[in-house]
Design a protein around this motif. Sequence first.
Motif: not given
Length: 731
Positions: A22-27, A36-40
Amino acid sequence: MKSTLSIILLGASLMVSAQQKTPVYLDVTKPIEQRVENALSLMTTEEKVAMCHAQSKFSSKGVARLGIPDVWSSDGSHGVSDEKLWDEWSSAQWANDSCTAFPALTALAATFNPEMASLFGKSIGEEARHREKTMLLGPGVNIYRSPLNGRNFEYMGEDPYLASRMVVPYIQGVQSCGVAACVKHFALNNQEICRGEINVNLSDRALQEIYLPAFKAAVQEGKVWSIMGAYNKFRGEHCCHNDLLLNKILKQDWKFDGVVVSDWGGVHNTDEAVNNGLDIEMGTYTNGLTTQGHFPFSSYYLADPFLKGIKSGKYEMAKLDDKARRILRMIFRTTMSANRPFGRFVSPEHSEAARKIAQEAIVLLKNEHNMLPIPVGKYKKIAVIGENASRSLVVGGGSTSLKVAYEVTPLQGIISKYGKEHVVYSMGYASGPSLYGREEASKLNADSLLNAAVELAKTADLVIFVGGLNKNYFQDCESGDRKSLSLPFGEDKLIASIEQVNKNVVVVFSSGNAITMPWLDKTPAVVQTWHLGSEAGNALVDVLSGDVNPSGKLPFSFPKKLTDIGAHAFDKLCYPGDSVNVQYKEDILVGYRWLETKKIEPLFPFGYGLSYTTFVYSKPSVDVNEVKADGTVKVSFTLTNTGKVDGAETAQLYVSKSKSVVARAAKELKAFKKTFLKAGESKTVNIEVPVSSFAYYNESKQAWEVESGSYSLLLGRSSRDIKGKVDVKVL
């Protein structure tokens, strides 16, 4: 090239998925800042820019490629607005978007009860959550500077402390539902005349002591997730991209970590929008409500011009990242939060909440000869006169106009309580249709309406006149200020005519503003009901009948005449300005501060409100006579209900300093407490006041300062009805 780029981006996304399940921004178990930083880090420049401007009238883009949803907002400080067409102000005509109308925010302020603000926020938050809104465009906390301001009914009165105490629980209630509250309009939006271009000038003291405290409390105590800029200018810059307001005060000094969204049509310049603190641009090339042109969203100031500037190096990527970061943070706090509860819509609980808030909001202004309450069966023939008895007061007013599931009018409530066989109705006056941005008189004959009402009043045992302002243009309505302090539509003449033929008259008026009352001396009972929403009629008869004892207090002063108010005591530059500039010459002396300091007697003072019972205050005492600037003073007194019915009283604590190094108001509200007492009951009431609240804003130091010396703590029922005094010395 585009297809190749899409393949590369898709590949990158798949690689992320391969490296972690799971990508961090979805976790949702990860901290928001990490998400936030992962999605960015996964977003393209184009995707970041797309988040910073509207894609429809009430939405802006998320990142569909990454599963990040769009941001959907809705008008309504006191009700969730109906759905609109994609790029028009017209209703989408859905069948399932009729809301509960809660009382307007002046009514909420009149409760002087933070528990009601919490109930209000949670209830409207649940409705917004059910409608899948990210952001609710409210509450409004602009200060009631002039009783002519068309949007005063949307705000929380003339006192910054009262507004501060009521806005915090409202925000917390809304955001507990996983919906961002959006406090508005930041800042100094205190008139509708020339609102889009008027440049506000005032002292730093007035700014900090009067006009900013409620916003500051919203940010630092309420932890609000979004703020809306104002239409007007402040010191030469539009408030939606104002460096001092947004960058320095809001984001730097107050540490606001949420989103700044523009008011609709409030953006005027790409450079300032990029650099001066705006995050989401909405409604450009509209005036906020009426103008619609087929202007592409890609042409917004924070759209293609912003993207072009980023790519050319004109604008720093850090500016874009900060905006995208704040928007992502709001999304992860709301629609992508694991803890977001379910909502509910037009539920019995919401009707009960709306009714309870309305009950506590109603203010009894006059009650001679115990005209009220009105027991069922006392009068055989009750004449209800006045258009507001039967007119919808949830439609109109601009952005607060609501499509409601139901609305109980005062006439319906009175008939339900006293019986159809005992109630007769006459319109008395007519206001014309509710139109935004223009005024249209009624086609009904005013003399005929008045004569019919007077004839009916002659034969009635009791007259209940239901009038006041409505949501028409130049009344309680966005985009235009009132033309006068008087009642409109010939109501003063009608009331006087009724009182010539019947002495048993109860005047009930709905408004979000003060009015003059030339008929007051001859009127035995007067009730202020505000705009009470879906449960208006039920709440009104609850109070008129005595089922509920009124406990509301005025959140603003009622002057005897317009020039008694500070904003109107000078020339036109003070209000409404010269169409370019407006100068707040009354400075910190807003509302009761002006009246008390200048020793001007109001028609009804700030904090005033009667009850069907009586209360007696004991002499107040303090726990310390000397205190340091960082200390707290506890004021104690005994409050007794000496009457025969249960009731509630709001004790108000004002602070005064006669000898000061700076000019001060004669008194300032620093605390209040609402206490419910059974008939004959006494309670010890304790009110704690931090000495830091005694501070004034030192303009030379650009800092708050508590002056040493003697202060008087004044305990009262209103700003003019002081029941006790105690002095303390600040070391």
